[in-house]
Design a protein around this motif. Structure first.
Motif: not given
Length: 220
Positions: A73-77, A116-124, A84-89, A42-46
């Motif tokens: 939101g909750r995000y782990q690499r 979408s903007t890039p995910n800073p945790a993965t540079d994707y 969560g997506k760990n990026r803006y959009g 379970w986790g908080l969303g964006d």
């Protein structure tokens, strides 16, 4: 939550929402060695702000909308149960609804484009994507609506960034399944409860599975 007023001959709506979600995923890699893993949690969303402008003429309604998401939101690499997506959009879209006044059959259709903007945790950076959502349902006097809903997702541009090691990797997926909508009053506020269950198919460069969503919208 939302607020409405008159603007440009239509009705302006502003909303801000989030979620607390359950994510389950199973992945399997085959080759010289077969590996598989299942994750759940379970986790908080964006946080999702939205602005829309709608017009109604007889049985027809049209809505222009701009939806964004903020990475709260909750995000782990890695392969984790991320909610969560760990990026803006942002998503720019247009929706149309037709409700037959005699049978109370409602037909909904909406198209949109997501950036979408890039995910800073993965540079994707995910490519720009086209989405379509549609539904057909029967409305009843007690506020219940029962029907079938579906969606289509198709990337328009390829993925980029140092983390996109597989190249453009354009994705596609379709979903179809039942939906239940209930209009009621909770805590002295008009509310809409929405339950969907989608069976995904035709996936390309995407996970394919069964997706169930539930949302509650309160009007202020």
């Amino acid at each position: 939550m939302g607020a409405r007023d008159q603007d440009l001959g239509g009705r302006l709506g502003l909303s801000l929402r989030s979620s607390y979600s359950y994510a389950w995923a199973h992945g399997e890699v085959t080759g010289l060695v077969t590996e598989e893993k299942t994750v759940a949690g379970w986790g908080l969303g964006d946080t999702i702000p939205r602005a829309q402008l709608g017009w109604t003429s007889g049985a027809w309604s049209n809505t222009l909308y701009l939806t964004g998401w903020l990475p709260t939101g909750r995000y782990q690499r890695g392969f984790e149960p991320n909610t969560g997506k760990n990026r803006y959009g942002v998503n720019l879209g247009w929706g149309v609804t037709y409700t037959d006044p005699g049978t109370q059959i409602e037909i909904d259709s909406a198209v949109g484009v997501t950036f979408s903007t890039p995910n800073p945790a993965t540079d994707y950076k995910n490519g720009d994507a086209f989405t379509w959502e549609g539904a057909v349902g029967k409305k009843f006097a007690n506020g219940l609506q029962v029907g079938v809903a579906g969606y289509a997702y198709q990337q328009l541009t390829g993925d980029t960034g140092a983390g996109a090691r597989l190249g453009p990797f354009k994705g596609r997926v379709f979903g179809l399944g039942p939906q239940l909508i209930y209009n009621t009053v909770l805590m002295q506020r008009p509310a809409v409860l929405n339950l969907h269950n989608y069976q995904e198919f035709g996936a390309v460069n995407r996970f394919e599975g069964n997706v169930t969503t539930f949302s509650a919208t309160f009007k202020f």
